[in-house]
Structure formats: C-alpha cells, structure tokens
Design a protein around this motif. Sequence first.
Motif, PDB file in Angstrom:
ATOM      1  N   VAL A  35       0.864  -1.171   0.000  1.00 37.75           N
ATOM      2  CA  VAL A  35       0.000   0.000   0.000  1.00 37.75           C
ATOM      3  C   VAL A  35       0.900   1.219   0.000  1.00 37.75           C
ATOM      4  CG1 VAL A  35      -1.777   1.272   1.202  1.00 37.75           C
ATOM      5  CG2 VAL A  35      -1.820  -1.216   1.239  1.00 37.75           C
ATOM      6  N   ARG A  36       0.985   1.894  -1.123  1.00 39.39           N
ATOM      7  CA  ARG A  36       1.839   3.070  -1.235  1.00 39.39           C
ATOM      8  C   ARG A  36       1.082   4.297  -0.751  1.00 39.39           C
ATOM      9  NH1 ARG A  36       5.985   3.440  -4.625  1.00 39.39           N
ATOM     10  NH2 ARG A  36       5.275   5.481  -5.298  1.00 39.39           N
ATOM     11  N   LYS A  37       1.764   5.163   0.019  1.00 38.20           N
ATOM     12  CA  LYS A  37       1.097   6.364   0.504  1.00 38.20           C
ATOM     13  C   LYS A  37       1.444   7.594  -0.318  1.00 38.20           C
ATOM     14  CE  LYS A  37       4.473   7.752   4.038  1.00 38.20           C
ATOM     15  NZ  LYS A  37       4.640   8.110   5.461  1.00 38.20           N
ATOM     16  N   ARG A 208      -7.336  18.406   1.386  1.00 36.03           N
ATOM     17  CA  ARG A 208      -7.288  17.538   0.212  1.00 36.03           C
ATOM     18  C   ARG A 208      -7.256  16.061   0.623  1.00 36.03           C
ATOM     19  NH1 ARG A 208      -6.204  20.417  -4.385  1.00 36.03           N
ATOM     20  NH2 ARG A 208      -5.393  22.530  -4.097  1.00 36.03           N
ATOM     21  N   ASP A 209      -7.955  15.268  -0.167  1.00 35.51           N
ATOM     22  CA  ASP A 209      -7.945  13.802   0.029  1.00 35.51           C
ATOM     23  C   ASP A 209      -8.311  13.425   1.458  1.00 35.51           C
ATOM     24  OD1 ASP A 209      -6.863  13.164  -2.681  1.00 35.51           O
ATOM     25  OD2 ASP A 209      -5.140  14.285  -1.920  1.00 35.51           O
ATOM     26  N   ILE A 246      -2.383  10.314   1.024  1.00 30.32           N
ATOM     27  CA  ILE A 246      -2.651  10.766   2.391  1.00 30.32           C
ATOM     28  C   ILE A 246      -3.171  12.211   2.371  1.00 30.32           C
ATOM     29  CG2 ILE A 246      -0.967   9.206   3.405  1.00 30.32           C
ATOM     30  CD1 ILE A 246       0.988  11.488   3.571  1.00 30.32           C
ATOM     31  N   PRO A 247      -3.982  12.603   3.369  1.00 32.73           N
ATOM     32  CA  PRO A 247      -4.569  13.953   3.396  1.00 32.73           C
ATOM     33  C   PRO A 247      -3.512  15.042   3.523  1.00 32.73           C
ATOM     34  CG  PRO A 247      -5.751  12.465   4.865  1.00 32.73           C
ATOM     35  CD  PRO A 247      -4.497  11.757   4.454  1.00 32.73           C
ATOM     36  N   ARG A 274       1.465  18.711   5.605  1.00 31.91           N
ATOM     37  CA  ARG A 274       1.412  17.294   5.264  1.00 31.91           C
ATOM     38  C   ARG A 274       1.549  16.473   6.543  1.00 31.91           C
ATOM     39  NH1 ARG A 274       3.283  15.945  -0.289  1.00 31.91           N
ATOM     40  NH2 ARG A 274       3.467  17.863  -1.472  1.00 31.91           N
ATOM     41  N   PHE A 275       0.801  15.403   6.643  1.00 31.74           N
ATOM     42  CA  PHE A 275       0.833  14.583   7.851  1.00 31.74           C
ATOM     43  C   PHE A 275       1.880  13.486   7.718  1.00 31.74           C
ATOM     44  CE2 PHE A 275      -3.320  16.590   7.694  1.00 31.74           C
ATOM     45  CZ  PHE A 275      -3.376  17.147   8.958  1.00 31.74           C
TER      46      PHE A 275
END
Length: 370
Positions: A35-37, A208-209, A246-247, A274-275
């Motif tokens: 699972v690529r982030k 976003r996202d 990722i959001p 960015r988280f």
Amino acid sequence: MLKKYGIFAKINCFLKKTFTTLLFLITVTVFGQAVRKYSNEFMNIGVDAAALGMSNAVTAFSADVNSGYWNPAGLVHLEDKQMALMHSSYFESIANYDYIGFAMPIDDRSSLGISVIRFAVDDILNTTQLIDDEGHINYDRISLFSTADYGVTFSYARKLPLDGFNYGINAKVIRRIIGDFASSWGFGLDAAIQFETRDEWKFGLMARDITTTFNAWAIDEDEFATIQDAVEGQNQELPETTEITIPKLQFGVAKKFIIRYDYSLLAEVDLNIRFEENNDIISTSFASISPALGLEFGYIDMIYLRTGVGNFQNELQLDNEERVSFQPSIGVGFKYKGIQVDYAFTDIGDQSVALYSNVFSLKIDFSIFR
C-alpha cells in the motif's frame, strides 16, 4: 558488412535492454509496495498561471472557476459562467500538462464546477519486441504507447447562513494508464471553507484527500511479462496493486489593498501541511509545514504583475550541513472585459528539481457574450 551488422545488432540489443530495464524500474516504482502512501502527485502541481505565479498562495483569495482546484468554496463568488484553459510542458517538453475547467452559479447562494487535468508522456517507443527469439532485428515490431494521468473533479460550493462563511466540496475521479501494461481507477474527496471579515480580510482552509484517495491498479499479466522476460534475471512476481493518497491541508490568509484608486496590492500567506515527516522547514513526526507567500500588483484591474516564493526545504549538503532552499515564481496577466490571459515562470511544484517552465492560461467569463 557482417562485422558492421554484428556491432549494430549489439548496439540495438543494448538499447533494448536499457529501455526495458528502465520501463521495468518505472513500473515497479509505481506499484512496488503493498500500500503506497505517495500517489497522484500530478494532482498537486497546480492550475492557473495566475496562481502559479504567486507560488500557489491563493487558498484564501481564490474566487473564480479555478477555485474548483484551489478552494471550491470560492466558487460562490461567480456571477456568471466561466471557463479556464491551461497548458504547460515539463522536462524539456517531454511531459505535457493540460487543464480545462468550467463553473457556473446555480443561484445566489451556490455554484457547481467541473475540471479535467491530464499529465502525460506520449509516443514512448516500446522496443521490447525489437529483437525476436532468433536474434533478428525487426523495426516493424516497435510500437508506441503513452503513460497518462487523468483527474476529473466535480465541485459544489454554497454560502453558509453565517455571514461571510462559504464551504465547498470536491469529488475526484482518478484514471492512470501505463500503455497496455497497467491502469488504475481512484476516488477521493476534498473539503474547504472560506471566511471574509467585514474589513475584507480573507481566510481559507483546503483539506485535500480527506478520505485518503484510493487507487486500485489492474495489471495485464501478459504485457507485464514481456518486460520481465526482456530483462535477464528479472522474473519477479507481480507487484501489489493498491495505493493511497494521504490527506493534506492548506491554510491561507489574504488581504487586498487599494492604492490611490487605480492600483491594488494583493498579499497572501499560505501554510502547506502534510501529515508526515519530511524536509519541510517545520517538520515533526506528526506533520510538516512549508509556507508560501504570493503578491499581486494590479493596475486598473487590467494589468497584473505577480511574484511568490514557496516550497521551503531543509536540504542536506555534501558537508552534512543543512541549508534552507526555496522556489521563487514570477508572472504577468492581462484582463480585458471578460477575457484574462496569464503567464507564469515557475517550477513544476512540490518537491521538484525540474527546470523552470513557461505556463500559459486563459480564463473566459461568459458575461462578455450577453
């Protein structure tokens, strides 16, 4: 003659292996983790030369058709239908980035919009079949393919009962294609708000996202096998096929100052959050923050000069010392009645080391046809 042909065949064989190795590595890079982030980075480049000339610092002030990308809440400011077009080329015109957007008010409190982004490298030579099983070179076996990313965004905005507050949402459909080798579908949502005070300070927040946009890949096993078979010793199993985005948050504060009636100065400061932990100048294990500043000087609401600075990064030097780097941008614009043409000289965007590019965009307000 046979000697020359032998050298020629070896050169072509080398080119074939080089190409197929590169294509294989690109494919593995795309799919390589369970699972690529990191995915859909083409959706972070940005649209509208006016915004790019201000280093993308437009989250709070955006109020036109391009708000569907920057902050959908800004669509409520539309008074008529608008359309926008943009084209830019990157990596010495190898990759092309195209955008078209359309938005319209539904009533005096809400608006709708739709936009399409395409980022692609076209006419790539596929030489995996150049040399047949008997070692013969046949140029008729060369084919062309494209690797293309598409993003379609549906936007809705509405004024809240609270004075000065607007909200907007985006529903995104992502389509990514790598020739006949693989393709994917992705879906995600954005949410945003804008607030304007009585003294015309503007605030914007774009998330976003928020659903962590998912991409599900489908791989053609037969086509993928041609890459693996063309590279000796590379018979790996098919990679996993799920990605997530990722959001991210963008928060902005803006103010437009009028100077002697004919002149104006728009200033905005944005924080891009960015988280994750990365090289942003403010970085923790929870989140990283990179600021951006944009300025627009206008004359009689017709001629505009823009500049901005953003993407502040802590770069590690060869002597193991850190240095803060940043990316400046400049731009100009001209608007007459309902037609606006903008130009920006800017980098591709986040985390890029690409050469600076020329970006052009056009915006049309349909009120000119009335």
